[in-house]
Write an enzyme that holds these catalytic residues in place. Structure first.
Site, PDB file in Angstrom:
ATOM      1  N   GLY A  22       0.626  -1.274  -0.004  1.00 43.38           N
ATOM      2  CA  GLY A  22      -0.054   0.009  -0.035  1.00 43.38           C
ATOM      3  C   GLY A  22       0.697   1.438  -0.016  1.00 43.38           C
ATOM      4  O   GLY A  22       1.618   1.484  -0.745  1.00 43.38           O
ATOM      5  N   ASP A  63       7.028  -5.552  14.898  1.00 43.47           N
ATOM      6  CA  ASP A  63       5.590  -5.290  15.457  1.00 43.47           C
ATOM      7  C   ASP A  63       5.815  -4.208  15.989  1.00 43.47           C
ATOM      8  O   ASP A  63       6.043  -4.026  17.208  1.00 43.47           O
ATOM      9  CB  ASP A  63       5.075  -6.667  16.345  1.00 43.47           C
ATOM     10  CG  ASP A  63       3.629  -6.513  16.501  1.00 43.47           C
ATOM     11  OD1 ASP A  63       3.202  -5.313  16.641  1.00 43.47           O
ATOM     12  OD2 ASP A  63       2.932  -7.291  17.348  1.00 43.47           O
ATOM     13  N   VAL A  64       5.040  -3.042  15.498  1.00 43.63           N
ATOM     14  CA  VAL A  64       5.228  -1.798  16.038  1.00 43.63           C
ATOM     15  C   VAL A  64       4.466  -1.521  17.336  1.00 43.63           C
ATOM     16  O   VAL A  64       4.785  -0.394  18.172  1.00 43.63           O
ATOM     17  CB  VAL A  64       4.683  -0.542  15.065  1.00 43.63           C
ATOM     18  CG1 VAL A  64       5.735  -0.444  13.966  1.00 43.63           C
ATOM     19  CG2 VAL A  64       3.355  -0.659  14.916  1.00 43.63           C
ATOM     20  N   ASN A  90       4.638   4.520   9.153  1.00 38.25           N
ATOM     21  CA  ASN A  90       3.374   4.530   8.405  1.00 38.25           C
ATOM     22  C   ASN A  90       2.617   3.186   8.850  1.00 38.25           C
ATOM     23  O   ASN A  90       1.272   3.057   8.279  1.00 38.25           O
ATOM     24  CB  ASN A  90       3.848   4.314   6.882  1.00 38.25           C
ATOM     25  CG  ASN A  90       2.888   3.983   5.950  1.00 38.25           C
ATOM     26  OD1 ASN A  90       1.932   4.640   5.405  1.00 38.25           O
ATOM     27  ND2 ASN A  90       3.017   2.591   5.671  1.00 38.25           N
ATOM     28  N   TYR A 155     -10.829   4.143  15.213  1.00 42.36           N
ATOM     29  CA  TYR A 155      -9.752   4.559  14.057  1.00 42.36           C
ATOM     30  C   TYR A 155      -9.604   6.134  14.194  1.00 42.36           C
ATOM     31  O   TYR A 155      -8.323   6.398  14.292  1.00 42.36           O
ATOM     32  CB  TYR A 155     -10.086   4.152  12.744  1.00 42.36           C
ATOM     33  CG  TYR A 155      -9.060   4.265  11.722  1.00 42.36           C
ATOM     34  CD1 TYR A 155      -8.144   3.411  11.317  1.00 42.36           C
ATOM     35  CD2 TYR A 155      -9.176   5.356  10.693  1.00 42.36           C
ATOM     36  CE1 TYR A 155      -7.047   3.866  10.544  1.00 42.36           C
ATOM     37  CE2 TYR A 155      -8.302   5.635   9.986  1.00 42.36           C
ATOM     38  CZ  TYR A 155      -7.298   5.120   9.483  1.00 42.36           C
ATOM     39  OH  TYR A 155      -6.460   5.428   8.613  1.00 42.36           O
ATOM     40  N   LYS A 159      -6.169   7.988  15.294  1.00 40.70           N
ATOM     41  CA  LYS A 159      -5.028   8.901  14.466  1.00 40.70           C
ATOM     42  C   LYS A 159      -5.280  10.509  14.858  1.00 40.70           C
ATOM     43  O   LYS A 159      -4.235  11.188  14.690  1.00 40.70           O
ATOM     44  CB  LYS A 159      -5.821   8.956  12.856  1.00 40.70           C
ATOM     45  CG  LYS A 159      -5.857   7.351  12.284  1.00 40.70           C
ATOM     46  CD  LYS A 159      -4.248   7.242  11.897  1.00 40.70           C
ATOM     47  CE  LYS A 159      -3.993   5.966  11.201  1.00 40.70           C
ATOM     48  NZ  LYS A 159      -2.757   5.873  10.737  1.00 40.70           N
ATOM     49  N   GLY A 186      -6.482  10.657   2.344  1.00 40.91           N
ATOM     50  CA  GLY A 186      -7.958  10.518   1.983  1.00 40.91           C
ATOM     51  C   GLY A 186      -8.279   9.151   1.724  1.00 40.91           C
ATOM     52  O   GLY A 186      -8.151   8.149   2.588  1.00 40.91           O
ATOM     53  N   VAL A 188      -7.620   6.068  -0.492  1.00 40.23           N
ATOM     54  CA  VAL A 188      -6.358   5.734  -1.012  1.00 40.23           C
ATOM     55  C   VAL A 188      -6.765   4.108  -1.509  1.00 40.23           C
ATOM     56  O   VAL A 188      -6.908   3.307  -0.457  1.00 40.23           O
ATOM     57  CB  VAL A 188      -5.259   5.694  -0.326  1.00 40.23           C
ATOM     58  CG1 VAL A 188      -3.917   5.512  -1.235  1.00 40.23           C
ATOM     59  CG2 VAL A 188      -5.088   7.042   0.482  1.00 40.23           C
TER      60      VAL A 188
HETATM   61  N1  LIG Z   1      -5.981   3.322   2.509  1.00 40.16           N
HETATM   62  C1  LIG Z   1      -6.392   4.498   2.722  1.00 40.16           C
HETATM   63  O1  LIG Z   1      -7.246   4.813   2.423  1.00 40.16           O
HETATM   64  C2  LIG Z   1      -5.713   5.298   3.856  1.00 40.16           C
HETATM   65  C3  LIG Z   1      -6.278   6.638   4.327  1.00 40.16           C
HETATM   66  C4  LIG Z   1      -5.688   7.471   5.371  1.00 40.16           C
HETATM   67  C5  LIG Z   1      -4.855   6.774   6.204  1.00 40.16           C
HETATM   68  N2  LIG Z   1      -4.247   5.332   5.666  1.00 40.16           N
HETATM   69  C6  LIG Z   1      -3.056   5.181   6.807  1.00 40.16           C
HETATM   70  O2  LIG Z   1      -1.981   4.807   5.788  1.00 40.16           O
HETATM   71  C7  LIG Z   1      -1.180   3.575   6.264  1.00 40.16           C
HETATM   72  C8  LIG Z   1      -0.892   2.592   5.396  1.00 40.16           C
HETATM   73  O3  LIG Z   1      -2.285   2.136   5.112  1.00 40.16           O
HETATM   74  P1  LIG Z   1      -2.489   1.397   3.622  1.00 40.16           P
HETATM   75  O4  LIG Z   1      -3.694   1.894   3.381  1.00 40.16           O
HETATM   76  O5  LIG Z   1      -1.358   1.275   2.835  1.00 40.16           O
HETATM   77  O6  LIG Z   1      -2.881  -0.228   4.208  1.00 40.16           O
HETATM   78  P2  LIG Z   1      -2.028  -1.716   3.970  1.00 40.16           P
HETATM   79  O7  LIG Z   1      -2.915  -2.605   4.889  1.00 40.16           O
HETATM   80  O8  LIG Z   1      -1.813  -1.926   2.683  1.00 40.16           O
HETATM   81  O9  LIG Z   1      -0.618  -1.302   4.755  1.00 40.16           O
HETATM   82  C9  LIG Z   1      -0.471  -1.251   6.368  1.00 40.16           C
HETATM   83  C10 LIG Z   1       0.926  -2.100   6.339  1.00 40.16           C
HETATM   84  O10 LIG Z   1       1.246  -1.871   7.800  1.00 40.16           O
HETATM   85  C11 LIG Z   1       1.684  -3.204   8.269  1.00 40.16           C
HETATM   86  N3  LIG Z   1       1.439  -3.647   9.570  1.00 40.16           N
HETATM   87  C12 LIG Z   1       0.307  -3.600   9.916  1.00 40.16           C
HETATM   88  N4  LIG Z   1       0.295  -3.804  11.605  1.00 40.16           N
HETATM   89  C13 LIG Z   1       1.535  -3.768  11.577  1.00 40.16           C
HETATM   90  C14 LIG Z   1       2.203  -3.846  13.177  1.00 40.16           C
HETATM   91  N5  LIG Z   1       1.749  -4.170  14.137  1.00 40.16           N
HETATM   92  N6  LIG Z   1       3.741  -3.774  13.040  1.00 40.16           N
HETATM   93  C15 LIG Z   1       4.238  -3.545  11.839  1.00 40.16           C
HETATM   94  N7  LIG Z   1       3.522  -3.490  10.709  1.00 40.16           N
HETATM   95  C16 LIG Z   1       2.291  -3.609  10.762  1.00 40.16           C
HETATM   96  C17 LIG Z   1       0.811  -4.404   7.230  1.00 40.16           C
HETATM   97  O11 LIG Z   1       1.691  -5.465   7.105  1.00 40.16           O
HETATM   98  C18 LIG Z   1       0.912  -3.593   6.045  1.00 40.16           C
HETATM   99  O12 LIG Z   1       2.150  -3.688   5.257  1.00 40.16           O
HETATM  100  C19 LIG Z   1      -1.878   3.503   7.809  1.00 40.16           C
HETATM  101  O13 LIG Z   1      -1.327   4.038   8.828  1.00 40.16           O
HETATM  102  C20 LIG Z   1      -3.387   4.044   7.508  1.00 40.16           C
HETATM  103  O14 LIG Z   1      -4.270   3.967   8.570  1.00 40.16           O
HETATM  104  C21 LIG Z   1      -4.615   4.892   4.758  1.00 40.16           C
END
Ligand SMILES: NC(=O)c1ccc[n+]([C@@H]2O[C@H](COP(=O)([O-])OP(=O)(O)OC[C@H]3O[C@@H](n4cnc5c(N)ncnc54)[C@H](O)[C@@H]3O)[C@@H](O)[C@H]2O)c1
Length: 259
Positions: A22, A63-64, A90, A155, A159, A186, A188
């Protein structure tokens, strides 16, 4: 599309948490294209490895939510790369539920990854940045960090906390020359969005197509956001062009939210 090149980023070293998929994956690729050495730290080591191999970087399992895990992975990343100048915090998760039905477990899951994960990764990286006298941090917050999102109350709260932490840390570290910012994406197109569309469709009693149409209808620029839309702004925030920016939560939403 041609991307601006920030010469000062060449040879820098960055840790990207949640970089296996992502938005994090797109950030890792965009930073690597600037000549930055990357270590991807993710809970999914196989996917992290695939991305790392494609950019000549490294991958570590993390694991964060857990301090010993972040301590160990970041120490290893610093050793492998010979230092660290940039942290991209991230990693994040979401679940969806009506506010009145959210369970303690869902609340804790979202806060443990999204909020505690930012706290731990920022604190551990920032201690090193302070000791070495330089470094910059970009946290991934969300549109839901600026405005309460229905079906995402837990959530959203997790955030909003990320932006509070980002601002306070930015104020404390500014005198030491360390900038701390956040991006607020937004709607994504990622695995997280695919999951959310199905949950939301079920919770609202509409089709997944309708959910997607509603996302686009809320977006003045008129399309679903790509991970690269976010990554380009993150690269800018890491560059010297953003040298007078700290404590910001930059909206990258196609105009969904404007303040
Ligand atoms: N997709 C959207 O619309 C959107 C919008 C706003 C914010 N975000 C934020 O963007 C960031 C990335 O999300 P994304 O959409 O790419 O989702 P995604 O699920 O594709 O990616 C999230 C990544 O975080 C990793 N992860 C999850 N838990 C973890 C942990 N405990 N330790 C380490 N790694 C961990 C997952 O393995 C994955 O690779 C997140 O913080 C999400 O909240 C996403």
């Amino acid at each position: 599309m041609a991307h601006p090149k920030f010469a000062e980023l060449e040879g820098k070293k960055a840790i990207v948490t949640g970089g296996a998929t992502g938005i994090g994956r797109a950030i890792a690729l965009a930073l690597a294209a600037q000549g930055i050495k990357i270590t991807i730290c993710d809970i999914n080591p196989d996917a992290a490895n695939t991305v790392a191999q494609s950019i000549g970087g490294h991958a570590l399992e993390i694991d964060v939510r857990k301090r010993p895990s972040v301590d160990e992975a970041f120490a290893q990343a610093v050793e492998i790369m010979g230092g660290c100048d940039i942290l991209i915090a991230n990693a994040g998760v979401s679940t969806m539920q009506h506010a009145l039905e959210i369970t303690d477990e869902e609340w804790d899951f979202n806060f443990d990854v999204n909020t505690r994960g930012i706290f731990l990764s920022n604190q551990i990286a920032a201690r090193k940045f302070v000791a070495q006298g330089h470094g910059t941090i970009v946290n991934t917050a969300s549109l839901a960090a600026k405005v309460g999102a229905p079906l995402l109350a837990h959530y959203s709260a997790s955030k909003f906390a990320v932006l509070g932490w980002t601002q306070a840390l930015a104020r404390e570290l500014a005198p030491k020359g360390i900038r701390v910012n956040a991006v607020c994406p937004g709607f994504v197109k990622t695995g997280m969005q695919e999951r959310e569309i199905l949950w939301e469709a079920e919770l609202r009693g509409v089709t997944p197509e309708r959910v997607m149409e509603d996302y686009i209808a809320q977006t003045p620029l008129g399309r679903i956001e790509t991970p690269e839309d976010v990554a380009d702004v993150v690269v800018f925030l890491c560059s010297n062009s953003a040298r007078f920016m700290t404590g910001q939560g930059i909206n990258v939403t196609g105009g969904v939210y404007m303040t």
